[in-house]
Every structure is written in structure tokens, then in C-alpha cells.
Scaffold this motif. Structure first.
Motif, PDB file in Angstrom:
ATOM      1  N   LYS A  33       0.824  -1.197   0.000  1.00  0.00           N
ATOM      2  CA  LYS A  33       0.000   0.000   0.000  1.00  0.00           C
ATOM      3  C   LYS A  33       0.860   1.248   0.000  1.00  0.00           C
ATOM      4  N   LEU A  34       0.302   2.286  -0.612  1.00  0.00           N
ATOM      5  CA  LEU A  34       1.003   3.560  -0.738  1.00  0.00           C
ATOM      6  C   LEU A  34       0.376   4.634   0.133  1.00  0.00           C
ATOM      7  N   LEU A  35       1.238   5.454   0.715  1.00  0.00           N
ATOM      8  CA  LEU A  35       0.844   6.652   1.445  1.00  0.00           C
ATOM      9  C   LEU A  35       1.118   7.844   0.531  1.00  0.00           C
ATOM     10  N   GLY A  36       0.176   8.760   0.410  1.00  0.00           N
ATOM     11  CA  GLY A  36       0.364   9.926  -0.442  1.00  0.00           C
ATOM     12  C   GLY A  36       0.791  11.141   0.365  1.00  0.00           C
ATOM     13  N   VAL A  37       1.854  11.807  -0.088  1.00  0.00           N
ATOM     14  CA  VAL A  37       2.354  13.027   0.557  1.00  0.00           C
ATOM     15  C   VAL A  37       2.524  14.092  -0.520  1.00  0.00           C
ATOM     16  N   ILE A  38       1.798  15.191  -0.412  1.00  0.00           N
ATOM     17  CA  ILE A  38       1.878  16.274  -1.390  1.00  0.00           C
ATOM     18  C   ILE A  38       2.481  17.510  -0.726  1.00  0.00           C
ATOM     19  N   ASP A  39       3.621  17.948  -1.230  1.00  0.00           N
ATOM     20  CA  ASP A  39       4.271  19.159  -0.737  1.00  0.00           C
ATOM     21  C   ASP A  39       3.682  20.355  -1.480  1.00  0.00           C
ATOM     22  N   ALA A  40       2.939  21.189  -0.760  1.00  0.00           N
ATOM     23  CA  ALA A  40       2.279  22.354  -1.364  1.00  0.00           C
ATOM     24  C   ALA A  40       2.887  23.659  -0.864  1.00  0.00           C
ATOM     25  N   THR A  41       4.189  23.642  -0.554  1.00  0.00           N
ATOM     26  CA  THR A  41       4.855  24.833  -0.017  1.00  0.00           C
ATOM     27  C   THR A  41       5.532  25.679  -1.086  1.00  0.00           C
ATOM     28  N   THR A  42       5.632  25.159  -2.314  1.00  0.00           N
ATOM     29  CA  THR A  42       6.420  25.832  -3.353  1.00  0.00           C
ATOM     30  C   THR A  42       5.819  27.165  -3.764  1.00  0.00           C
ATOM     31  N   TYR A  43       6.715  28.151  -3.957  1.00  0.00           N
ATOM     32  CA  TYR A  43       6.308  29.472  -4.454  1.00  0.00           C
ATOM     33  C   TYR A  43       7.259  29.865  -5.575  1.00  0.00           C
ATOM     34  N   ARG A  75      -5.403   5.765  -0.286  1.00  0.00           N
ATOM     35  CA  ARG A  75      -6.553   6.159   0.521  1.00  0.00           C
ATOM     36  C   ARG A  75      -6.179   7.048   1.694  1.00  0.00           C
ATOM     37  N   SER A  76      -4.904   7.370   1.826  1.00  0.00           N
ATOM     38  CA  SER A  76      -4.459   8.305   2.854  1.00  0.00           C
ATOM     39  C   SER A  76      -3.504   9.300   2.212  1.00  0.00           C
ATOM     40  N   VAL A  77      -3.895  10.565   2.202  1.00  0.00           N
ATOM     41  CA  VAL A  77      -3.094  11.607   1.561  1.00  0.00           C
ATOM     42  C   VAL A  77      -2.908  12.762   2.533  1.00  0.00           C
ATOM     43  N   ALA A  78      -1.648  13.168   2.713  1.00  0.00           N
ATOM     44  CA  ALA A  78      -1.325  14.317   3.558  1.00  0.00           C
ATOM     45  C   ALA A  78      -0.850  15.459   2.674  1.00  0.00           C
ATOM     46  N   ILE A  79      -1.414  16.642   2.896  1.00  0.00           N
ATOM     47  CA  ILE A  79      -1.014  17.830   2.144  1.00  0.00           C
ATOM     48  C   ILE A  79      -0.312  18.786   3.094  1.00  0.00           C
ATOM     49  N   PHE A  80       0.881  19.217   2.691  1.00  0.00           N
ATOM     50  CA  PHE A  80       1.718  20.086   3.515  1.00  0.00           C
ATOM     51  C   PHE A  80       1.861  21.448   2.844  1.00  0.00           C
ATOM     52  N   PRO A  81       0.998  22.431   3.185  1.00  0.00           N
ATOM     53  CA  PRO A  81       1.106  23.780   2.621  1.00  0.00           C
ATOM     54  C   PRO A  81       1.909  24.684   3.556  1.00  0.00           C
ATOM     55  N   ASN A  93     -13.067  11.362   2.219  1.00  0.00           N
ATOM     56  CA  ASN A  93     -13.705  11.670   3.505  1.00  0.00           C
ATOM     57  C   ASN A  93     -14.047  10.348   4.188  1.00  0.00           C
ATOM     58  N   ARG A  94     -13.047   9.780   4.876  1.00  0.00           N
ATOM     59  CA  ARG A  94     -13.147   8.415   5.397  1.00  0.00           C
ATOM     60  C   ARG A  94     -12.984   8.384   6.908  1.00  0.00           C
ATOM     61  N   LYS A  95     -13.524   7.335   7.528  1.00  0.00           N
ATOM     62  CA  LYS A  95     -13.324   7.138   8.964  1.00  0.00           C
ATOM     63  C   LYS A  95     -11.891   6.704   9.243  1.00  0.00           C
ATOM     64  N   ARG A  96     -11.344   5.877   8.352  1.00  0.00           N
ATOM     65  CA  ARG A  96      -9.946   5.481   8.451  1.00  0.00           C
ATOM     66  C   ARG A  96      -9.184   6.100   7.287  1.00  0.00           C
ATOM     67  N   ASP A  97      -7.999   6.583   7.588  1.00  0.00           N
ATOM     68  CA  ASP A  97      -7.200   7.278   6.570  1.00  0.00           C
ATOM     69  C   ASP A  97      -7.970   8.497   6.066  1.00  0.00           C
ATOM     70  N   GLY A  98      -7.861   8.836   4.767  1.00  0.00           N
ATOM     71  CA  GLY A  98      -8.541  10.001   4.239  1.00  0.00           C
ATOM     72  C   GLY A  98      -7.579  11.122   3.903  1.00  0.00           C
ATOM     73  N   LEU A  99      -8.092  12.369   3.939  1.00  0.00           N
ATOM     74  CA  LEU A  99      -7.314  13.551   3.577  1.00  0.00           C
ATOM     75  C   LEU A  99      -6.885  14.293   4.837  1.00  0.00           C
ATOM     76  N   PHE A 100      -5.582  14.620   4.907  1.00  0.00           N
ATOM     77  CA  PHE A 100      -5.028  15.331   6.065  1.00  0.00           C
ATOM     78  C   PHE A 100      -4.340  16.606   5.588  1.00  0.00           C
ATOM     79  N   PHE A 101      -4.412  17.624   6.426  1.00  0.00           N
ATOM     80  CA  PHE A 101      -3.898  18.947   6.067  1.00  0.00           C
ATOM     81  C   PHE A 101      -2.956  19.414   7.172  1.00  0.00           C
ATOM     82  N   PHE A 102      -1.667  19.619   6.840  1.00  0.00           N
ATOM     83  CA  PHE A 102      -0.671  19.981   7.847  1.00  0.00           C
ATOM     84  C   PHE A 102       0.073  21.254   7.445  1.00  0.00           C
ATOM     85  N   PRO A 103      -0.489  22.429   7.764  1.00  0.00           N
ATOM     86  CA  PRO A 103       0.214  23.684   7.450  1.00  0.00           C
ATOM     87  C   PRO A 103       1.575  23.739   8.140  1.00  0.00           C
TER      88      PRO A 103
END
Length: 343
Positions: A4-14, A52-58, A78-88
Motif C-alpha cells: 500500500k502507498l501513502l500519499g504526501v503532497i508538498d504544497a509549499t512551493t512558491y 486512501r491516505s493523503v497528507a497535504i503540507f502547505p 472523507n473516510r473514517k480510516r485514513d482520508g485527507l489530512f492537512f498539515f500547514p
């Protein structure tokens, strides 16, 4: 047991070359193709790859990004387990152009500790592409790589990395001892203890890093062969759903080779252009080679060629605005253009 894969999206780029379009939003939230945001592509690719689990880092200006993503419902996250996470990011002065900042990850280690996914895919937020990550995972495992860096077919890095989650945690925890600050530091180190592999992706790929690049990539979507490479029935690109009426075309309107989203009112001429939701184009107005974002109002008898109108721009009657393909005329969000000022 399936890997299984964990998704990590780096959204800090400018990117400074996109400054006129990033005053009120992050790069990840930049509108694209009429009804999408740039982050929709990498996020949809992850979901279509079974993630099914994605973390976004803005980092900054992320209100519009949060509004767009919401609970992740439109991506089935929008899940009870895993889902979308937002970590400013709690770090204001970190280098926003290093994908996968270990300092940023370290501030949210609980997410990685609690994950059950064996592997992680770390990606930037500003690449336009349609990719299934599962073949890369299989290739990575068979080649017995520690880290796989995904490349364009021309050999350039796409700034996307596949790595075991346990190794990612180790790199984060030992960052002060090793001196590695991000994934790029690891893969470009002259000496390290890891097997670094490169995977060449042959599909259509563009990394949005300038106004010129954003404009030319958008215009190429009007070519059917490019559109078909990005918008694939079996691998759809999801976005925020908005319930708006169909676009209204009056008898005086003329539309050729254009993408027009719903909720618009077209009374003038539109050619080789992309028009977002809720736009009004007045009678006698001529729009050529333009990107018109959401809820703009273009009044009667205007002439626009090679122009980018950000959201909520009003163009007074009779105004003429002209740019070039290399230097499109950009009007910032929420401003007003008058005929006397710009003719």
C-alpha cells in the motif's frame, strides 16, 4: 498482502514568476483548465492509484486550497480510516522550493508513525500529468531500490519520490546528524548508503513554474491530442463540484475552439480561449487566446487578446487589452479595468 502507498503532497512551493497569480492563493490552488486547480492532478492520480491516505503540507496563502479540498469528499477521501489530512507548516522561513522538507514533516511525525502503508509517494503540487503510481511501485520493488526518483522522459527530475515509509521516518529522525534537509538532498548526495533509482515516465508532463509556462500549457489544452493525454476516462481528474446552471449562449455569440465551463453567459465572441465558471461576456466583446477565470465580467465591445483575467475581474465597456504568447497581459484578482486606463 498488497503493498500500500501513502500519499504526501508538498504544497509549499512558491515561484516568483507566478507572483501576479499567487497574491491570494497558493500555487497548488491555481485555477487550471476552466474548472480545476493544479493540485487536482496529483491528488486524482494518487486516488486513481488506490491511495486512501493523503497528507497535504502547505505553507502560506492556503485558505483557498482548504476551501477547494474541503473534507476530500470529491476525491472519495472523507473516510473514517485514513482520508485527507492537512498539515500547514509551522516554519515560515524554510526554503519553499525544496520538495519534501524534513523539518516540515518532523512537525507532524504522528501522521507517519500511525500510517499502516508500507510505502510513501512524495510529490510536488504543481505538475500537470495523469499517472498511475502502481506500476512504479512494482518496478521499485523488483529493482530492490531504497528510493526511486521519477523523471521525465528527457531525464529531468519530476520532483517525485517513492520510498519505504520506515526509511522516510528514519531520514526525518536523523536529519540533524546526516545534514539532509529534504528528499533532493538524499538523492543527489555524492555518497550515501542507499540504492537510488530513476524511473522514466513517458506520459505528457508539464511543471508549472512561470506565467509564460502556465499560459502556453493552458492554450495547448485546446489541442485534442493533448487533452486526451490528460483527461482519460479510466483515470479521471476529480475536482470540487459546484452546482451551477448550464452556460447560456445568446444569438449574438460566437464560440470557436474554446473551453467554457458552466454558469456563464456569452453574448460576444470567444476564440481559442478558456473560460471558467460564472463568467459574463457582453455583446460585441471579442475574446481571443485568453484565460478568463471564475466570475469575471467583461462588458460590451471589449477586445482582449492573450490576456489572463484572474477571478472576479471586471472589464469596463470598450476596453482593449493585448498581450503576447510570451508575455500575456495579467490582471490580478478582483481588480477593475477601465476603457480610459487601458485603451
Amino acid at each position: 498482502m498488497k503493498r500500500k502507498l501513502l500519499g504526501v503532497i508538498d504544497a509549499t512551493t512558491y515561484h516568483e514568476d507566478l507572483e501576479d497569480l499567487l497574491t491570494h492563493r497558493s500555487l497548488a490552488a491555481l485555477p487550471f483548465a476552466g474548472r480545476y486547480r493544479i493540485i487536482d492532478f496529483v491528488l486524482s492520480n494518487m486516488v486513481n492509484s488506490g491511495i486512501r491516505s493523503v497528507a497535504i503540507f502547505p505553507k502560506m496563502q492556503y485558505r483557498s486550497l482548504m476551501d477547494h479540498l474541503g473534507s476530500g469528499k470529491n476525491w472519495d477521501l472523507n473516510r473514517k480510516r485514513d482520508g485527507l489530512f492537512f498539515f500547514p507548516s509551522p516554519i515560515v522561513d524554510n526554503d519553499g522550493n525544496k520538495i519534501g522538507s524534513f523539518e516540515h514533516f518532523a512537525a507532524n511525525m504522528d501522521y507517519f508513525y500511525r500510517s499502516t502503508q508500507e510505502y510513501s509517494i512524495i510529490a510536488n503540487c504543481y505538475t500537470i500529468f495523469n499517472m498511475d503510481f502502481r506500476p512504479i511501485l512494482n518496478w521499485h520493488s523488483q529493482a530492490k531500490c531504497d528510493i526511486t526518483e521519477i523523471h521525465h522522459q528527457d531525464g529531468r527530475s519530476m520532483e517525485m519520490y517513492l520510498i519505504k515509509t520506515s526509511l522516510l521516518i528514519k531520514l526525518i529522525e536523523t536529519r540533524h546528524e546526516t545534514g539532509y534537509t529534504c528528499m533532493k538532498d538524499v538523492v543527489t548526495a555524492i555518497q550515501n548508503d542507499y540504492s537510488i533509482c530513476h524511473y522514466d515516465y513517458n506520459g505528457y508532463t508539464v511543471m508549472i513554474d512561470s506565467i509564460e509556462n502556465y499560459f502556453s500549457t493552458s492554450m495547448k489544452l485546446l489541442e485534442s491530442n493533448i487533452w486526451k493525454q490528460l483527461f482519460i476516462k479510466e483515470q479521471p481528474i476529480f475536482t470540487k463540484v459546484k452546482d451551477e446552471p448550464p452556460t447560456k449562449y445568446s444569438k449574438s455569440s460566437s464560440v470557436k475552439n474554446a473551453m467554457v465551463a458552466n454558469g456563464c453567459k456569452i453574448f460576444g465572441t470567444v476564440e481559442n480561449s478558456i473560460v471558467s465558471r460564472g463568467v459574463k461576456i457582453g455583446k460585441g466583446a471579442v475574446i481571443k487566446n485568453c484565460i478568463i477565470m471564475q466570475k469575471c465580467q467583461i462588458e460590451e465591445n471589449c477586445y482582449l487578446d492573450s490576456v489572463i483575467l484572474d477571478k472576479d475581474v471586471k472589464v469596463d465597456a470598450g476596453t482593449q487589452l493585448t498581450g503576447t504568447t510570451r508575455s500575456p497581459y495579467v490582471i490580478r484578482k478582483g481588480t477593475k479595468q477601465g476603457a480610459l486606463m487601458n485603451s
